[in-house]
Design a protein around this motif. Structure first.
Motif, PDB file in Angstrom:
ATOM      1  N   ARG A  77     -31.728 -44.143 -16.143  1.00  0.00           N
ATOM      2  CA  ARG A  77     -32.285 -45.320 -16.816  1.00  0.00           C
ATOM      3  C   ARG A  77     -33.160 -44.925 -17.994  1.00  0.00           C
ATOM      4  N   LEU A  78     -33.844 -43.768 -17.874  1.00  0.00           N
ATOM      5  CA  LEU A  78     -34.719 -43.297 -18.946  1.00  0.00           C
ATOM      6  C   LEU A  78     -33.975 -42.484 -19.998  1.00  0.00           C
ATOM      7  N   GLY A  79     -32.675 -42.263 -19.780  1.00  0.00           N
ATOM      8  CA  GLY A  79     -31.894 -41.478 -20.722  1.00  0.00           C
ATOM      9  C   GLY A  79     -32.198 -39.996 -20.653  1.00  0.00           C
ATOM     10  N   LEU A  80     -32.552 -39.499 -19.461  1.00  0.00           N
ATOM     11  CA  LEU A  80     -32.918 -38.097 -19.282  1.00  0.00           C
ATOM     12  C   LEU A  80     -31.871 -37.403 -18.423  1.00  0.00           C
ATOM     13  N   THR A  81     -31.733 -36.111 -18.632  1.00  0.00           N
ATOM     14  CA  THR A  81     -30.865 -35.292 -17.791  1.00  0.00           C
ATOM     15  C   THR A  81     -31.754 -34.467 -16.870  1.00  0.00           C
ATOM     16  N   VAL A  82     -31.595 -34.655 -15.572  1.00  0.00           N
ATOM     17  CA  VAL A  82     -32.451 -33.968 -14.611  1.00  0.00           C
ATOM     18  C   VAL A  82     -31.597 -33.410 -13.485  1.00  0.00           C
ATOM     19  N   ARG A  83     -31.955 -32.219 -13.026  1.00  0.00           N
ATOM     20  CA  ARG A  83     -31.270 -31.577 -11.909  1.00  0.00           C
ATOM     21  C   ARG A  83     -32.168 -31.701 -10.678  1.00  0.00           C
ATOM     22  N   VAL A  84     -31.655 -32.416  -9.690  1.00  0.00           N
ATOM     23  CA  VAL A  84     -32.447 -32.722  -8.494  1.00  0.00           C
ATOM     24  C   VAL A  84     -31.843 -32.018  -7.289  1.00  0.00           C
ATOM     25  N   LEU A 136     -41.970 -42.629  -7.185  1.00  0.00           N
ATOM     26  CA  LEU A 136     -41.036 -43.058  -8.228  1.00  0.00           C
ATOM     27  C   LEU A 136     -41.769 -43.748  -9.374  1.00  0.00           C
ATOM     28  N   ARG A 137     -42.756 -44.582  -9.051  1.00  0.00           N
ATOM     29  CA  ARG A 137     -43.515 -45.255 -10.104  1.00  0.00           C
ATOM     30  C   ARG A 137     -44.319 -44.253 -10.915  1.00  0.00           C
ATOM     31  N   GLN A 138     -44.880 -43.260 -10.235  1.00  0.00           N
ATOM     32  CA  GLN A 138     -45.617 -42.230 -10.961  1.00  0.00           C
ATOM     33  C   GLN A 138     -44.673 -41.417 -11.852  1.00  0.00           C
ATOM     34  N   LEU A 139     -43.491 -41.118 -11.320  1.00  0.00           N
ATOM     35  CA  LEU A 139     -42.542 -40.277 -12.042  1.00  0.00           C
ATOM     36  C   LEU A 139     -42.015 -40.974 -13.296  1.00  0.00           C
ATOM     37  N   GLU A 140     -41.938 -42.282 -13.255  1.00  0.00           N
ATOM     38  CA  GLU A 140     -41.381 -43.015 -14.394  1.00  0.00           C
ATOM     39  C   GLU A 140     -42.152 -42.726 -15.680  1.00  0.00           C
ATOM     40  N   GLY A 141     -43.460 -42.548 -15.556  1.00  0.00           N
ATOM     41  CA  GLY A 141     -44.261 -42.324 -16.749  1.00  0.00           C
ATOM     42  C   GLY A 141     -44.393 -40.885 -17.175  1.00  0.00           C
ATOM     43  N   CYS A 142     -43.868 -39.931 -16.377  1.00  0.00           N
ATOM     44  CA  CYS A 142     -44.114 -38.535 -16.739  1.00  0.00           C
ATOM     45  C   CYS A 142     -42.934 -37.596 -16.507  1.00  0.00           C
ATOM     46  N   LEU A 143     -41.786 -38.113 -16.065  1.00  0.00           N
ATOM     47  CA  LEU A 143     -40.633 -37.234 -15.862  1.00  0.00           C
ATOM     48  C   LEU A 143     -40.223 -36.571 -17.174  1.00  0.00           C
ATOM     49  N   GLY A 144     -40.178 -37.351 -18.256  1.00  0.00           N
ATOM     50  CA  GLY A 144     -39.802 -36.781 -19.547  1.00  0.00           C
ATOM     51  C   GLY A 144     -40.758 -35.696 -19.996  1.00  0.00           C
ATOM     52  N   THR A 145     -42.044 -35.909 -19.748  1.00  0.00           N
ATOM     53  CA  THR A 145     -43.048 -34.898 -20.123  1.00  0.00           C
ATOM     54  C   THR A 145     -42.834 -33.611 -19.337  1.00  0.00           C
ATOM     55  N   ALA A 146     -42.587 -33.740 -18.032  1.00  0.00           N
ATOM     56  CA  ALA A 146     -42.369 -32.550 -17.213  1.00  0.00           C
ATOM     57  C   ALA A 146     -41.151 -31.774 -17.702  1.00  0.00           C
ATOM     58  N   LEU A 147     -40.066 -32.469 -18.019  1.00  0.00           N
ATOM     59  CA  LEU A 147     -38.862 -31.794 -18.511  1.00  0.00           C
ATOM     60  C   LEU A 147     -39.118 -31.127 -19.856  1.00  0.00           C
ATOM     61  N   ASP A 148     -39.815 -31.814 -20.750  1.00  0.00           N
ATOM     62  CA  ASP A 148     -40.103 -31.250 -22.073  1.00  0.00           C
ATOM     63  C   ASP A 148     -40.944 -29.980 -21.968  1.00  0.00           C
ATOM     64  N   CYS A 200     -33.254 -24.356  -3.712  1.00  0.00           N
ATOM     65  CA  CYS A 200     -33.031 -25.392  -4.728  1.00  0.00           C
ATOM     66  C   CYS A 200     -33.521 -24.926  -6.098  1.00  0.00           C
ATOM     67  N   LEU A 201     -34.662 -24.274  -6.129  1.00  0.00           N
ATOM     68  CA  LEU A 201     -35.210 -23.786  -7.399  1.00  0.00           C
ATOM     69  C   LEU A 201     -34.355 -22.667  -7.966  1.00  0.00           C
ATOM     70  N   ASP A 202     -33.871 -21.783  -7.105  1.00  0.00           N
ATOM     71  CA  ASP A 202     -32.982 -20.706  -7.563  1.00  0.00           C
ATOM     72  C   ASP A 202     -31.716 -21.267  -8.195  1.00  0.00           C
ATOM     73  N   ALA A 203     -31.316 -22.466  -7.758  1.00  0.00           N
ATOM     74  CA  ALA A 203     -30.110 -23.099  -8.289  1.00  0.00           C
ATOM     75  C   ALA A 203     -30.388 -23.933  -9.535  1.00  0.00           C
ATOM     76  N   GLY A 204     -31.638 -23.887 -10.032  1.00  0.00           N
ATOM     77  CA  GLY A 204     -31.955 -24.537 -11.299  1.00  0.00           C
ATOM     78  C   GLY A 204     -32.496 -25.944 -11.193  1.00  0.00           C
ATOM     79  N   ALA A 205     -32.998 -26.342 -10.043  1.00  0.00           N
ATOM     80  CA  ALA A 205     -33.514 -27.700  -9.889  1.00  0.00           C
ATOM     81  C   ALA A 205     -34.756 -27.913 -10.750  1.00  0.00           C
ATOM     82  N   ASP A 206     -34.824 -29.071 -11.393  1.00  0.00           N
ATOM     83  CA  ASP A 206     -36.031 -29.492 -12.113  1.00  0.00           C
ATOM     84  C   ASP A 206     -36.980 -30.233 -11.183  1.00  0.00           C
ATOM     85  N   VAL A 207     -36.399 -30.916 -10.199  1.00  0.00           N
ATOM     86  CA  VAL A 207     -37.167 -31.670  -9.207  1.00  0.00           C
ATOM     87  C   VAL A 207     -36.616 -31.316  -7.832  1.00  0.00           C
TER      88      VAL A 207
END
Length: 558
Positions: A101-108, A62-74, A136-143
């Motif tokens: 909290r980061l203001g991102l839309t993510v499909r998990v 989770l700590r690692q993801l906080e700094g790069c989730l937005g980059t992965a989505l972009d 999960c990936l076939d259903a459009g998951a980002d994570v």
């Protein structure tokens, strides 16, 4: 697309924190995976869950993801990790909360069903396959977050989703399984822990993390981002291919990958092609990792300097056995001393004393205080390396199996829909231990020899599987392989590593890799968490055997 670029940013719980950012910023990727689980990790997560039922997952992710989730989505990079551990639903919810909290839309999406009801166990988890991840990936998951899936499944699942493989595509699944096995341990395939690290361009200082470019037929190319450290060569890939494997039939929940069919070829700088892998139907059972708390342990180390080392060790042994009893005590004398040494450290041996017991009080201060009380009443020069301390709990790992259809493998899609993943219907026979592949008896005919370390001609990689260890040894050249194949027998291994002589040792040849793999049953006792061995995970076993001075053939250059 004809190629799926799968990177890895974690080989264990505690790996390089910055790797997720490095991999996302370093170049093109389609999928980035993270492997956090090992047998010891499941024990740690189980103890976390005892303290707080909402835990049980790898919080570092989770700590690692906080700094790069937005980059992965972009950048459209899908993230797949087994950091869910014992609580994939909890981690999936935490990822969603982080995104909010980061203001991102993510499909998990997440995968569960690996946890088995074993009232007598701290943790019991079946090793699931890759088709839940693919759903999960076939259903459009980002994570995608999983619990205990096989390490290779983190890469196989995205390949299934990309190429539309079914359970009948055994060769493709086997090829992707090998690719997943190669990248699962992070930088270990790009020069980390490599026997010949001094030959790497950067001397092994900071190897980059790996990428597998997986093709539709299951073949792949192993590489890394440009400008990163380490190297990707046939030998670095061979080293990782031999890591923590046993028979040439690499068992998985979706396929059995035949390691004796793998062909490795250099495909350019830092590019190794992996092809030819054949697959057969999976076994009817899934492996289950079971962790239990085994009791409490404590250790004290005495420094024995100068003369009469064995007599000094015997005196300490007798005194401690009289003080606390013999049950659970274990003594190991490490002869690190040198004769006629000019300083204390070089003249000293180390007596390691371990105590394991179900009684925390006996294993705790009762033991360590008894050791310290000998300071003025034992051998001359008596000293210890630590102050008295309390006992700590230890775990015991065992492996079990359950039928494939006894596990409720479940994919929870980003929509919340829960999709059962049916088990394979075509299965192989029960996997039995294949007969040991014996090398020719007697020494091979070598006209002339010279004395030298075995490691002048071979590389090695070793590791742990529960209480067992594996040791893979490969010849560096075609000229060396016939000699290694004929010379390194089970009997020879017992000469080089005397601690293996009384154990069951299986030997397997992998000619396409110029390698011999040994499985040493019981070397690590009840597993890493319970082991008192100096090298509890057998990580250094390969380097130990390479350091042994033997008769090398003179016609084979170093």
């Amino acid at each position: 697309m004809t190629v799926l670029r799968v990177g890895n940013a974690s080989g264990f719980y505690g790996d390089r924190f910055a790797a997720w950012r490095e991999m996302l910023d370093g170049g093109e990727l389609d999928v980035l995976t993270g492997d956090y689980l090992a047998e010891l990790t499941m024990l740690i997560l189980g103890r976390d869950r005892l303290r707080d039922p909402s835990l049980g997952y790898a919080k570092t992710f989770l700590r690692q993801l906080e700094g790069c989730l937005g980059t992965a989505l972009d950048r459209g990079v899908t993230l797949v990790t087994n950091a869910g551990g014992l609580n994939p639903a909890g981690l999936a919810a935490a990822v969603g909360a982080l995104a909010d909290r980061l203001g991102l839309t993510v499909r998990v999406g997440y995968v569960e069903g690996d946890a088995l009801a074993r009232p007598d166990a701290l943790t019991a988890n079946a090793y699931l396959g890759a088709f839940g991840i693919a759903a999960c990936l076939d259903a459009g998951a980002d994570v995608v977050v999983t619990g205990r899936v096989t390490d290779a499944s983190l890469a196989v699942g995205p390949a299934i989703a990309r190429f539309g493989w079914t359970r009948d595509d055994l060769d493709a699944l086997a090829g992707a399984t090998v690719a997943g096995h190669l990248i699962e341990c992070g930088a270990q395939v790009t020069g980390g822990n490599y026997s010949f690290f001094t030959e790497l361009p950067d001397g092994g200082h900071r190897p980059g993390f790996p990428i597998a470019e997986i093709h539709r037929d299951g073949s792949s190319v192993l590489t890394k981002h440009p400008g990163t450290g380490g190297a990707v060569t046939v030998e670095t890939v061979t080293a990782q291919l031999l890591y923590e494997v046993d028979t040439p039939a690499y068992l998985g929940p979706d396929v059995v990958a035949r390691l004796d069919t793998v062909a490795l070829t250099q495909d350019g700088p830092d590019r190794v092609r992996v092809a030819g892998v054949r697959g057969t139907p999976p076994p009817p059972t899934l492996k289950v990792g079971v962790n239990n708390l085994g009791g409490f342990r404590n250790s004290m180390t005495f420094v024995l300097c100068g003369l009469d080392i064995p007599a000094k060790a015997a005196l300490v042994r007798g005194q401690l056995e009289e003080a606390v009893g013999t049950e659970g005590l274990e003594f190991t004398l490490a002869r690190t001393d040198h004769p006629d040494a000019a300083d204390t450290e070089a003249a000293s041996a180390l007596l390691h004393v371990h105590l394991r017991d179900g009684d925390k009080a006996r294993a705790g201060r009762a033991f360590s205080a008894a050791a310290v009380e000998l300071a003025l009443a034992s051998y001359p020069g008596c000293t210890l390396t630590t102050l008295p301390g309390d006992a700590t709990p230890y775990g015991v790992f065992t492996a079990d199996t359950v039928p494939q259809d006894a596990v409720a493998h479940l994919a929870v899609l980003p929509s919340g829909e829960r999709v059962p993943i049916p088990p394979p219907t075509v299965l192989s026979g029960l996997p039995g231990a294949p007969p040991q592949q014996e090398a020719p008896t007697g020494d091979p005919s070598v006209p002339a020899t010279r004395r030298g370390p075995l490691g002048e001609l071979v590389g090695a990689r070793s590791g742990d599987k529960g209480g067992d260890a594996n040791l893979g040894v490969w010849a560096r050249t075609d000229a060396t392989w016939p000699w290694l194949r004929d010379w390194l027998t089970v009997a020879r291994l017992a000469e080089l590593l005397p601690e293996t002589a009384a154990l069951t040792v299986e030997r397997y040849e992998l000619p396409s890799l110029r390698a011999v793999n040994f499985v040493i049953r019981g070397l690590l006792g009840q597993g890493v968490a319970a082991s008192t061995r100096f090298d509890p995970q057998a990580k250094a076993l390969g380097e130990l055997v390479r350091s042994r001075v033997v008769d090398l053939p003179t016609e084979v250059p170093a």
